[in-house]
Design a protein around this motif. Structure first.
Motif, PDB file in Angstrom:
ATOM      1  N   ILE A  61       0.858  -1.180   0.000  1.00 46.86           N
ATOM      2  CA  ILE A  61       0.000   0.000   0.000  1.00 46.86           C
ATOM      3  C   ILE A  61       0.893   1.229   0.000  1.00 46.86           C
ATOM      4  O   ILE A  61       1.862   1.299   0.766  1.00 46.86           O
ATOM      5  CB  ILE A  61      -0.936   0.022   1.220  1.00 46.86           C
ATOM      6  N   VAL A  62       0.590   2.188  -0.863  1.00 49.47           N
ATOM      7  CA  VAL A  62       1.410   3.400  -0.989  1.00 49.47           C
ATOM      8  C   VAL A  62       0.613   4.600  -0.493  1.00 49.47           C
ATOM      9  O   VAL A  62      -0.555   4.780  -0.868  1.00 49.47           O
ATOM     10  CB  VAL A  62       1.853   3.621  -2.443  1.00 49.47           C
ATOM     11  N   PHE A  63       1.276   5.406   0.349  1.00 50.11           N
ATOM     12  CA  PHE A  63       0.667   6.626   0.869  1.00 50.11           C
ATOM     13  C   PHE A  63       1.503   7.830   0.449  1.00 50.11           C
ATOM     14  O   PHE A  63       2.737   7.800   0.536  1.00 50.11           O
ATOM     15  CB  PHE A  63       0.587   6.586   2.400  1.00 50.11           C
ATOM     16  N   ASP A  64       0.817   8.861  -0.001  1.00 48.79           N
ATOM     17  CA  ASP A  64       1.467  10.144  -0.283  1.00 48.79           C
ATOM     18  C   ASP A  64       1.497  10.933   1.026  1.00 48.79           C
ATOM     19  O   ASP A  64       0.447  11.228   1.602  1.00 48.79           O
ATOM     20  CB  ASP A  64       0.669  10.895  -1.348  1.00 48.79           C
ATOM     21  N   ILE A  65       2.713  11.258   1.501  1.00 46.26           N
ATOM     22  CA  ILE A  65       2.824  12.011   2.758  1.00 46.26           C
ATOM     23  C   ILE A  65       3.489  13.366   2.502  1.00 46.26           C
ATOM     24  O   ILE A  65       4.260  13.848   3.332  1.00 46.26           O
ATOM     25  CB  ILE A  65       3.580  11.216   3.842  1.00 46.26           C
ATOM     26  N   THR A  66       3.168  13.948   1.341  1.00 45.92           N
ATOM     27  CA  THR A  66       3.651  15.302   1.080  1.00 45.92           C
ATOM     28  C   THR A  66       3.310  16.203   2.257  1.00 45.92           C
ATOM     29  O   THR A  66       4.110  17.035   2.688  1.00 45.92           O
ATOM     30  CB  THR A  66       3.027  15.851  -0.215  1.00 45.92           C
TER      31      THR A  66
END
Length: 427
Positions: A222-227
């Motif tokens: 699972i990939v999360f964008d944590i910009t």
């Protein structure tokens, strides 16, 4: 005419039968060897040499090191501090109270998590004998993974019902770590195990979840964008894993995931596009699975029933460098070139690795060829910094002189696809 008696004939028949069985046994052994030939045939048995052992540890979970001191965590007990400056005689010098799981070290600070909501702690280890906790935060029931990235820490923990959560923690001020967000990935299964690693503005979570609908078990990335680390956004959920993943490590544009029993061993994924993750390589483990991976330089260290060292200079084709049948199952590896530190259930092992000695271009001797070597060389040449040890490490272009030419040669290799560093001859 000479007649052979029945006893002689029977005896020779037995001999022939025994020879036949022997031949069949040899054939079976050859077949087994051929099955494992891709994995074990080219192992160099002398590349890992066991120098020293310390058995004053128990339930070892993780190992990290600073200034020739290993910090070994043990569930239910304490953090043991072992001095391995004399690698043949690693000696425990002190211990810190607490049932610790994972630990990582950055500069002179150790970051670790304790079990049973005893918190995430940051400890000053500049002097291991006078060590003090400088910062803490709480609220993590069964913490078991910690990874550090610049000003952020990723902490994975489980609830009492084995449900896994990921905390993103701001460690820019080590005296006051702050939880920025908690990741609770859907779908909401009853059981999660895994690990998480960060690259750029993305967190890659691997786990094994039991999905309530349609009642099946899956291995996922699972990939999360944590910009914005206070507001993680899930962008990808891919059930591309064939078995329960236990650990993930990311180097450059590749994620290295170990699958446990029934899995493929070490699986390599191209993550250059986080929206399109592709499996590009695999190293099958003969035991059928693995539970931990550590990467430094061009080598991956995989823990299973034995310790494997793999060359990952070509991520699409990981190849065996060597393996070692440790006295106990290895749980964790930390590399301090030329030493490989291994935590087993009730022992701490110090190995010397011949493949980590005299790596061309590794000017600062940390086992990797990177910008740090360029800066080390510049410091030595122009800022009265420490000399390479041995001095010929600095002669990366092989002209028997250490000068600006070596700096430019190394920069060209690292950033302009120039020729590889050479073994130096400067005195």
């Amino acid at each position: 005419m000479r007649v052979r008696n029945s006893i002689s004939t029977f005896s020779e028949s037995q001999n022939l039968t025994s020879i036949g069985r022997f031949i069949l046994s040899c054939a079976a052994l050859i077949l087994v060897a051929l099955l494992f030939l891709p994995v074990l045939a080219f192992a160099q048995e002398d590349t890992l040499i066991l120098l020293g052992t310390n058995t004053d540890v128990l339930n070892t979970y993780a190992v990290s090191a600073y200034n020739k001191h290993a910090f070994v965590t043990g569930t239910g007990l304490w953090i043991s501090v072992i001095n391995y400056s004399v690698p043949t005689l690693p000696t425990k010098i002190t211990q810190y109270t607490g049932s610790a799981y994972d630990i990582e070290i950055k500069d002179t600070l150790a970051y670790y998590v304790l079990d049973n909501d005893f918190g995430f702690h940051i400890r000053d280890i500049s002097d291991p004998l006078e060590s003090q906790v400088v910062g803490s935060c709480y609220g993590f029931w069964h913490g078991f993974r910690v990874h550090l990235f610049d000003t952020l820490a990723l902490l994975m923990h489980r609830t009492a019902i084995e449900y896994c959560l990921l905390e993103i923690i701001d460690i820019s001020d080590p005296t006051d770590p702050q939880v920025l967000s908690t990741i609770d990935p859907p779908p909401y299964g009853t059981m999660h195990f895994g690990d998480a690693y960060k690259k750029d503005n993305y967190v890659y979570w691997v786990d094994h979840a039991y999905i309530e609908e349609p009642w099946e078990e899956v291995g996922r990335i699972i990939v999360f964008d944590i910009t914005d680390p206070t507001q993680p956004v899930q962008i990808v959920s891919d059930t591309c894993l064939q078995a329960r993943p236990n650990a993930i490590w990311i180097k450059d544009n590749y994620a290295y995931v170990v699958e446990t029993f029934g899995g493929r061993g070490l699986v390599v994924f191209d993550i250059s596009d986080p929206y399109n993750i592709d499996s590009v390589g695999c190293f099958p483990i003969p035991e059928g699975g693995a539970w931990n991976v550590y990467i430094k330089g061009s080598y991956a260290y995989v823990c299973t029933h034995r310790l494997y060292v793999l060359d990952i200079s070509d991520p699409a084709d990981p190849s065996l460098v060597t393996y070692y049948n440790t006295p106990e199952i290895p749980n964790y590896v930390f590399v301090d070139p030329p030493y490989v530190l291994v935590g087993c259930y009730s022992s701490f092992l110090v190995f010397e690795a011949s493949f980590l000695k005299d790596i061309p271009g590794d000017v600062n001797g940390d086992g990797e060829v990177d910008l740090g070597d360029v800066l080390f060389l510049v410091s030595y040449l122009y800022k009265q910094g420490p000399a390479p040890e041995p001095i010929e490490r600095g002669d990366v272009n092989g002209d028997c002189v250490i000068d600006l030419g070596d700096v430019l040669y190394l920069v060209s290799y690292l950033y302009k696809h120039g020729p590889a560093p050479q073994n130096g001859c400067a005195l």
